[in-house]
Design a protein around this motif. Structure first.
Motif, PDB file in Angstrom:
ATOM      1  N   GLY A 110      48.812  33.942  52.168  1.00 45.29           N
ATOM      2  CA  GLY A 110      48.935  35.284  51.426  1.00 45.29           C
ATOM      3  C   GLY A 110      47.603  35.875  51.043  1.00 45.29           C
ATOM      4  O   GLY A 110      46.758  35.401  51.633  1.00 45.29           O
ATOM      5  N   CYS A 111      47.691  36.851  50.130  1.00 45.58           N
ATOM      6  CA  CYS A 111      46.320  37.394  49.866  1.00 45.58           C
ATOM      7  C   CYS A 111      46.465  38.158  48.544  1.00 45.58           C
ATOM      8  O   CYS A 111      47.691  38.767  48.296  1.00 45.58           O
ATOM      9  CB  CYS A 111      45.692  38.491  50.979  1.00 45.58           C
ATOM     10  N   ALA A 112      45.530  37.966  47.391  1.00 50.19           N
ATOM     11  CA  ALA A 112      45.576  38.541  46.381  1.00 50.19           C
ATOM     12  C   ALA A 112      45.188  40.108  46.102  1.00 50.19           C
ATOM     13  O   ALA A 112      45.312  40.733  45.213  1.00 50.19           O
ATOM     14  CB  ALA A 112      44.752  37.637  45.097  1.00 50.19           C
ATOM     15  N   VAL A 113      44.561  40.634  47.218  1.00 49.90           N
ATOM     16  CA  VAL A 113      43.871  41.947  47.218  1.00 49.90           C
ATOM     17  C   VAL A 113      44.945  42.980  47.255  1.00 49.90           C
ATOM     18  O   VAL A 113      44.769  43.960  46.643  1.00 49.90           O
ATOM     19  CB  VAL A 113      42.930  42.084  48.244  1.00 49.90           C
ATOM     20  N   GLY A 114      46.041  42.616  47.978  1.00 48.81           N
ATOM     21  CA  GLY A 114      46.921  43.661  48.137  1.00 48.81           C
ATOM     22  C   GLY A 114      47.010  45.356  48.556  1.00 48.81           C
ATOM     23  O   GLY A 114      47.346  46.146  47.925  1.00 48.81           O
ATOM     24  N   CYS A 115      46.204  45.243  49.556  1.00 49.56           N
ATOM     25  CA  CYS A 115      45.960  46.420  50.373  1.00 49.56           C
ATOM     26  C   CYS A 115      47.395  46.958  50.799  1.00 49.56           C
ATOM     27  O   CYS A 115      48.290  46.277  51.224  1.00 49.56           O
ATOM     28  CB  CYS A 115      45.131  46.374  51.476  1.00 49.56           C
ATOM     29  N   ARG A 116      47.693  48.365  50.575  1.00 42.96           N
ATOM     30  CA  ARG A 116      48.838  48.869  50.855  1.00 42.96           C
ATOM     31  C   ARG A 116      49.363  49.132  52.257  1.00 42.96           C
ATOM     32  O   ARG A 116      50.604  48.802  52.446  1.00 42.96           O
ATOM     33  CB  ARG A 116      48.677  50.487  50.371  1.00 42.96           C
ATOM     34  N   PHE A 117      48.493  49.015  53.262  1.00 40.13           N
ATOM     35  CA  PHE A 117      48.801  49.015  54.652  1.00 40.13           C
ATOM     36  C   PHE A 117      48.853  47.616  55.228  1.00 40.13           C
ATOM     37  O   PHE A 117      49.237  47.475  56.363  1.00 40.13           O
ATOM     38  CB  PHE A 117      47.648  49.653  55.298  1.00 40.13           C
ATOM     39  N   CYS A 118      48.807  46.400  54.385  1.00 39.02           N
ATOM     40  CA  CYS A 118      48.780  45.206  55.098  1.00 39.02           C
ATOM     41  C   CYS A 118      49.888  44.389  54.622  1.00 39.02           C
ATOM     42  O   CYS A 118      50.287  44.236  53.247  1.00 39.02           O
ATOM     43  CB  CYS A 118      47.334  44.468  54.269  1.00 39.02           C
ATOM     44  N   SER A 119      50.570  43.753  55.472  1.00 38.92           N
ATOM     45  CA  SER A 119      51.840  43.075  55.263  1.00 38.92           C
ATOM     46  C   SER A 119      51.446  41.877  54.509  1.00 38.92           C
ATOM     47  O   SER A 119      52.242  41.188  53.624  1.00 38.92           O
ATOM     48  CB  SER A 119      52.449  42.723  56.809  1.00 38.92           C
ATOM     49  N   THR A 120      50.335  41.124  54.901  1.00 41.69           N
ATOM     50  CA  THR A 120      50.092  40.029  53.973  1.00 41.69           C
ATOM     51  C   THR A 120      49.769  40.139  52.442  1.00 41.69           C
ATOM     52  O   THR A 120      50.447  39.581  51.531  1.00 41.69           O
ATOM     53  CB  THR A 120      48.668  39.180  54.483  1.00 41.69           C
ATOM     54  N   GLY A 121      49.112  41.550  52.314  1.00 42.54           N
ATOM     55  CA  GLY A 121      48.962  42.007  50.854  1.00 42.54           C
ATOM     56  C   GLY A 121      50.102  42.101  50.227  1.00 42.54           C
ATOM     57  O   GLY A 121      50.249  41.963  49.198  1.00 42.54           O
ATOM     58  N   HIS A 122      51.318  42.606  50.958  1.00 44.09           N
ATOM     59  CA  HIS A 122      52.607  42.850  50.128  1.00 44.09           C
ATOM     60  C   HIS A 122      53.183  41.489  49.774  1.00 44.09           C
ATOM     61  O   HIS A 122      53.873  41.673  49.079  1.00 44.09           O
ATOM     62  CB  HIS A 122      53.434  43.428  51.347  1.00 44.09           C
TER      63      HIS A 122
HETATM   64 FE1  SF4 Z   1      44.227  40.837  51.883  1.00 44.61          FE
HETATM   65 FE2  SF4 Z   1      45.526  42.236  53.766  1.00 44.61          FE
HETATM   66 FE3  SF4 Z   1      43.729  43.685  52.063  1.00 44.61          FE
HETATM   67 FE4  SF4 Z   1      42.637  41.812  53.983  1.00 44.61          FE
HETATM   68  S1  SF4 Z   1      43.699  43.783  54.374  1.00 44.61           S
HETATM   69  S2  SF4 Z   1      42.033  42.001  52.047  1.00 44.61           S
HETATM   70  S3  SF4 Z   1      44.610  40.269  54.282  1.00 44.61           S
HETATM   71  S4  SF4 Z   1      45.553  42.488  51.652  1.00 44.61           S
END
Ligand code: SF4
Ligand code: SAH
Length: 386
Positions: A110-122
């Motif tokens: 997973g990832c804590a940054v939570g970018c809107r366009f990123c599935s991992t972020g979601h």
């Molecule tokens: Fe995390 Fe995806 Fe944003 Fe990279 S792009 S920082 S993996 S949420």
């Protein structure tokens, strides 16, 4: 509790050997057995004294990742999903090209940054991978591929930290794993061929420059703070001005004389001519010129929960023309693997959601070897990354 030897760089392994009452140079032998020969059993290590092998058996392990599935495309791209416990799944992708083999490696579940366009972020953040889990992706892939491709030579020449997770939010484990990648007794990769991609964790960019300067890619995705605050929430903490300044500082240590900027093309969001002009002034302004960076335009790899749409080819072409004409070296990713929506983060995301994955598997007929796409990394591979 036994120790996972994949967690150690060579220095750490030497210290460990000393704790076992062994000479430090034994660590080099052991390290080469593990990383260069892919040994996972101590009995394979024929030139280590029997007494040492017995000691190792009771104190240590070489812990592999559990392969959940493997997908192979007609062009040789291979994607693995690995189970890392607690229902978490991470992914690793190998992309072969004429002159190189690149592995895309995950740093977190997973990832804590939570970018809107990123599935991992979601998906949200589950946990940091250990250094052993990061390096185990390379360890597994390299030795699997040598067998699979019947190669006696090294198969993986480049590593990009562009899988799941924000590598600079798992700093200590990242650097430990990078050291194994770079070590001549390990994978012997040059600093130019190992790339860390970050959404912009400014203080850690400085630390990476000091501790382990490898090639750097920065996920920019926006031409002003208002927009970037919205797309990459970390921007509220480290706004664009600070990010660009950190990139400039990094250049002093970088193994290349440029930083790569990634820019995901989102229809009507960040892809107009006005955005392109704003991006040019952002990157080349204050007398910096255009030579210090390369720009990678990534057509957005859509997934339903994002509510976002990929830019049209026309707007990508127009955007690219404007930025190129300013002197910025720009590449546009060719889209690959749209057929199975397999941008990094997407497949593993689905695995957490069992119903969704069953539906998807039915739709895609996922069998052990099927075509695969690599959403977010192929752009990078097309840029000059020798
Ligand atoms: Fe995390 Fe995806 Fe944003 Fe990279 S792009 S920082 S993996 S949420
Ligand atoms: N966390 C790091 C590294 C992993 S993401 C980072 O953000 O840089 C690797 C790259 O893929 C980043 O540039 C990211 O913005 C991009 N990416 C993520 N989701 C994407 C998508 N759905 N379509 C296209 N690119 C995407």
């Amino acid at each position: 509790m036994t120790v996972n030897l994949l967690d150690y760089d060579l220095e750490g392994l030497a210290a460990y050997c000393e704790r076992l009452g062994e000479k430090r140079y034994r660590a080099t032998q052991l390290f080469r057995w593990i990383h260069q020969k892919g040994a996972s059993q101590f009995d394979e290590m024929s030139d280590l004294a029997k007494s040492l092998r017995e000691k190792l058996k009771t104190t240590s392990e070489i812990v592999p990742l559990i392969v959940k599935s493997q997908y192979e495309s007609a062009d040789g791209t291979i994607k693995w999903l690995f189970e890392v416990g607690g229902g978490d799944v991470i992914e690793t992708v190998f992309i072969p090209e004429a002159d190189r083999g690149t592995l895309c490696v995950s740093s977190q579940a997973g990832c804590a940054v939570g970018c809107r366009f990123c599935s991992t972020g979601h998906q949200g953040f589950s946990r940091n991978l250990t250094a052993g889990e990061i390096i185990a992706q390379l360890w597994f892939a390299e030795h699997f591929l040598r067998k699979h491709l019947k190669s006696t030579e090294r198969v993986i020449s480049n590593v990009v930290m562009m899988g799941m997770g924000e590598p600079l939010q798992n700093y200590a484990h990242l650097v430990q794993a990078l050291r194994v990648m770079l070590d001549d007794h390990g994978y012997g990769l040059s600093r130019r061929r190992v790339t860390v991609s970050t959404s912009g964790v400014v203080p850690m960019m400085d630390r990476l420059g000091a501790d382990c300067p490898v090639a750097l890619a920065v996920s920019l995705h926006a031409s002003n703070d208002l927009l970037r605050d919205n797309l990459v929430p970390l921007n509220k903490k480290y706004p664009i001005g600070e990010l660009i300044a950190a990139c400039q500082r990094y250049l002093e240590f970088a193994p290349r004389d440029f930083i790569t900027f990634e820019y995901c093309m989102l229809d009507g969001v960040n892809d107009t001519a006005a955005h392109a002009h704003e991006l040019v002034s952002l990157l080349t302004g204050s007398g910096r010129g255009a030579q210090w960076c390369k720009l990678n335009l990534i057509p957005f790899n859509p997934f339903p929960a994002s509510g976002l749409v990929r830019s049209t080819q026309k707007s990508i072409a127009e955007f690219s023309k404007i930025v190129s004409e300013s002197g910025l070296i720009t590449t546009v990713r060719k889209t690959r693997g749209d057929d199975i929506d397999a941008a990094c983060g997407q497949l593993a995301g689905d695995v957490k959601d069992r119903t969704e994955v069953m539906k998807r598997m039915a739709k895609q007929r996922v069998i052990p070897l099927v075509p695969v796409g690599v959403g977010q990394i192929s752009s990078f591979l097309e840029s000059a990354n020798d």
